[in-house]
Motif scaffolding. Sequence first.
Motif, PDB file in Angstrom:
ATOM      1  N   ALA A 150      15.999   1.254  28.196  1.00 18.48           N
ATOM      2  CA  ALA A 150      14.585   0.234  29.244  1.00 18.48           C
ATOM      3  C   ALA A 150      14.454   0.901  30.307  1.00 18.48           C
ATOM      4  CB  ALA A 150      15.266  -1.239  29.314  1.00 18.48           C
ATOM      5  N   VAL A 151      15.992   0.712  31.442  1.00 19.25           N
ATOM      6  CA  VAL A 151      15.591   1.271  33.134  1.00 19.25           C
ATOM      7  C   VAL A 151      14.774   2.632  33.024  1.00 19.25           C
ATOM      8  CG1 VAL A 151      17.493   1.586  35.114  1.00 19.25           C
ATOM      9  CG2 VAL A 151      17.206  -0.298  33.729  1.00 19.25           C
ATOM     10  N   ALA A 152      15.644   3.601  32.643  1.00 16.31           N
ATOM     11  CA  ALA A 152      14.859   4.563  32.271  1.00 16.31           C
ATOM     12  C   ALA A 152      13.140   4.714  32.254  1.00 16.31           C
ATOM     13  CB  ALA A 152      14.997   5.792  31.178  1.00 16.31           C
ATOM     14  N   LYS A 153      12.429   3.774  31.142  1.00 19.50           N
ATOM     15  CA  LYS A 153      11.232   4.100  30.727  1.00 19.50           C
ATOM     16  C   LYS A 153      10.268   3.342  31.855  1.00 19.50           C
ATOM     17  CE  LYS A 153       8.464   4.313  27.379  1.00 19.50           C
ATOM     18  NZ  LYS A 153       8.035   5.564  26.259  1.00 19.50           N
ATOM     19  N   ALA A 154      11.135   2.233  32.733  1.00 16.00           N
ATOM     20  CA  ALA A 154      10.868   1.469  33.827  1.00 16.00           C
ATOM     21  C   ALA A 154      10.453   1.755  34.415  1.00 16.00           C
ATOM     22  CB  ALA A 154      11.684  -0.141  34.133  1.00 16.00           C
ATOM     23  N   ARG A 155      11.729   2.987  34.386  1.00 12.10           N
ATOM     24  CA  ARG A 155      11.470   4.256  35.937  1.00 12.10           C
ATOM     25  C   ARG A 155      10.226   4.907  35.699  1.00 12.10           C
ATOM     26  NH1 ARG A 155      16.841   6.778  37.716  1.00 12.10           N
ATOM     27  NH2 ARG A 155      16.349   6.078  39.818  1.00 12.10           N
ATOM     28  N   VAL A 156       9.917   5.343  34.843  1.00 10.49           N
ATOM     29  CA  VAL A 156       8.777   5.947  34.710  1.00 10.49           C
ATOM     30  C   VAL A 156       7.323   5.175  34.753  1.00 10.49           C
ATOM     31  CG1 VAL A 156       7.058   7.976  32.271  1.00 10.49           C
ATOM     32  CG2 VAL A 156       9.679   7.557  32.753  1.00 10.49           C
ATOM     33  N   TRP A 157       6.575   3.867  34.617  1.00 10.63           N
ATOM     34  CA  TRP A 157       5.788   3.196  34.407  1.00 10.63           C
ATOM     35  C   TRP A 157       5.853   2.811  35.510  1.00 10.63           C
ATOM     36  CZ3 TRP A 157       2.842   2.671  30.441  1.00 10.63           C
ATOM     37  CH2 TRP A 157       3.021   2.916  29.006  1.00 10.63           C
ATOM     38  N   ALA A 158       6.985   2.553  36.454  1.00  6.18           N
ATOM     39  CA  ALA A 158       6.874   2.598  37.785  1.00  6.18           C
ATOM     40  C   ALA A 158       6.497   3.205  38.688  1.00  6.18           C
ATOM     41  CB  ALA A 158       7.944   1.888  38.396  1.00  6.18           C
ATOM     42  N   SER A 159       6.815   4.738  38.133  1.00  7.57           N
ATOM     43  CA  SER A 159       6.566   5.490  39.021  1.00  7.57           C
ATOM     44  C   SER A 159       4.793   5.629  38.901  1.00  7.57           C
ATOM     45  CB  SER A 159       7.486   7.018  38.267  1.00  7.57           C
ATOM     46  OG  SER A 159       7.122   7.399  37.624  1.00  7.57           O
ATOM     47  N   GLU A 160       4.452   5.453  37.994  1.00  8.31           N
ATOM     48  CA  GLU A 160       2.437   6.124  37.667  1.00  8.31           C
ATOM     49  C   GLU A 160       2.637   4.502  38.185  1.00  8.31           C
ATOM     50  OE1 GLU A 160       2.769   6.935  33.383  1.00  8.31           O
ATOM     51  OE2 GLU A 160       4.081   8.718  33.477  1.00  8.31           O
ATOM     52  N   GLY A 161       2.520   4.385  38.841  1.00  4.69           N
ATOM     53  CA  GLY A 161       1.951   3.473  39.248  1.00  4.69           C
ATOM     54  C   GLY A 161       2.218   1.093  38.948  1.00  4.69           C
ATOM     55  N   TRP A 162       2.281   1.406  37.434  1.00  5.12           N
ATOM     56  CA  TRP A 162       2.373  -0.117  36.945  1.00  5.12           C
ATOM     57  C   TRP A 162       3.883  -1.009  37.757  1.00  5.12           C
ATOM     58  CZ3 TRP A 162      -0.084  -0.472  32.220  1.00  5.12           C
ATOM     59  CH2 TRP A 162      -0.694   0.692  31.682  1.00  5.12           C
ATOM     60  N   HIS A 163       3.310  -2.247  37.629  1.00  2.00           N
ATOM     61  CA  HIS A 163       4.584  -3.429  37.707  1.00  2.00           C
ATOM     62  C   HIS A 163       5.231  -3.557  36.584  1.00  2.00           C
ATOM     63  CE1 HIS A 163       6.223  -7.231  39.605  1.00  2.00           C
ATOM     64  NE2 HIS A 163       5.982  -7.366  38.398  1.00  2.00           N
ATOM     65  N   VAL A 164       5.882  -3.145  36.472  1.00  2.00           N
ATOM     66  CA  VAL A 164       7.064  -3.423  35.477  1.00  2.00           C
ATOM     67  C   VAL A 164       8.348  -4.442  35.708  1.00  2.00           C
ATOM     68  CG1 VAL A 164       8.929  -1.823  33.729  1.00  2.00           C
ATOM     69  CG2 VAL A 164       6.921  -0.681  34.852  1.00  2.00           C
ATOM     70  N   THR A 165       8.193  -5.615  34.440  1.00  2.00           N
ATOM     71  CA  THR A 165       9.355  -6.608  34.432  1.00  2.00           C
ATOM     72  C   THR A 165       9.608  -5.942  32.974  1.00  2.00           C
ATOM     73  OG1 THR A 165       7.963  -8.082  35.271  1.00  2.00           O
ATOM     74  CG2 THR A 165       9.642  -9.025  34.491  1.00  2.00           C
ATOM     75  N   ILE A 166      11.845  -6.088  32.906  1.00  2.00           N
ATOM     76  CA  ILE A 166      12.301  -6.365  32.193  1.00  2.00           C
ATOM     77  C   ILE A 166      13.289  -7.568  31.780  1.00  2.00           C
ATOM     78  CG2 ILE A 166      14.410  -5.124  31.508  1.00  2.00           C
ATOM     79  CD1 ILE A 166      14.180  -3.195  33.451  1.00  2.00           C
ATOM     80  N   ILE A 167      13.106  -8.149  30.675  1.00  5.58           N
ATOM     81  CA  ILE A 167      13.419  -9.195  30.408  1.00  5.58           C
ATOM     82  C   ILE A 167      14.848  -8.883  29.318  1.00  5.58           C
ATOM     83  CG2 ILE A 167      12.426 -11.575  29.037  1.00  5.58           C
ATOM     84  CD1 ILE A 167       9.913 -10.818  29.557  1.00  5.58           C
ATOM     85  N   VAL A 168      15.558  -9.732  29.831  1.00  3.80           N
ATOM     86  CA  VAL A 168      17.360  -9.785  28.643  1.00  3.80           C
ATOM     87  C   VAL A 168      17.447 -10.509  27.788  1.00  3.80           C
ATOM     88  CG1 VAL A 168      19.307  -8.916  29.018  1.00  3.80           C
ATOM     89  CG2 VAL A 168      18.081  -8.086  30.318  1.00  3.80           C
ATOM     90  N   ARG A 169      17.042 -10.622  27.318  1.00  5.51           N
ATOM     91  CA  ARG A 169      17.681 -12.241  26.526  1.00  5.51           C
ATOM     92  C   ARG A 169      16.435 -13.379  26.209  1.00  5.51           C
ATOM     93  NH1 ARG A 169      23.928 -13.993  26.554  1.00  5.51           N
ATOM     94  NH2 ARG A 169      24.374 -11.856  27.120  1.00  5.51           N
ATOM     95  N   ASP A 170      15.459 -12.603  26.746  1.00  2.81           N
ATOM     96  CA  ASP A 170      14.077 -13.749  27.108  1.00  2.81           C
ATOM     97  C   ASP A 170      14.495 -15.170  28.255  1.00  2.81           C
ATOM     98  OD1 ASP A 170      13.016 -12.683  25.025  1.00  2.81           O
ATOM     99  OD2 ASP A 170      13.552 -14.370  23.774  1.00  2.81           O
ATOM    100  N   GLN A 171      15.320 -14.866  29.279  1.00  6.56           N
ATOM    101  CA  GLN A 171      16.174 -15.634  30.471  1.00  6.56           C
ATOM    102  C   GLN A 171      16.049 -14.655  31.414  1.00  6.56           C
ATOM    103  OE1 GLN A 171      20.197 -17.091  29.408  1.00  6.56           O
ATOM    104  NE2 GLN A 171      19.396 -18.143  27.188  1.00  6.56           N
ATOM    105  N   GLU A 172      16.640 -14.198  32.005  1.00  6.83           N
ATOM    106  CA  GLU A 172      16.419 -13.126  33.279  1.00  6.83           C
ATOM    107  C   GLU A 172      15.279 -12.642  33.134  1.00  6.83           C
ATOM    108  OE1 GLU A 172      20.638 -11.583  33.331  1.00  6.83           O
ATOM    109  OE2 GLU A 172      21.167 -12.542  32.431  1.00  6.83           O
TER     110      GLU A 172
END
Length: 60
Positions: free
Chosen positions: A24-46
């Motif tokens: 999840a973090v690796a995928k987020a890094r790739v998307w963010a490096s391409e200019g995307w705003h990325v949010t990771i949601i864990v257990r629908d709470q955090e």
Amino acid sequence: MTYRIVAERGNETVRMERASSLLAVAKARVWASEGWHVTIIVRDQEQLEYADSDRMALAS
């Protein structure tokens, strides 16, 4: 545990799920490096937001 990734840029939104926090973090890094705003949601709470500028914080 499921990690949901939501990437947004302009009027585009991409949603995906990963079972591994590392993937999840690796995928987020790739998307963010391409200019995307990325949010990771864990257990629908955090919510963890990742931006390309966070690379140094995650590396240490």
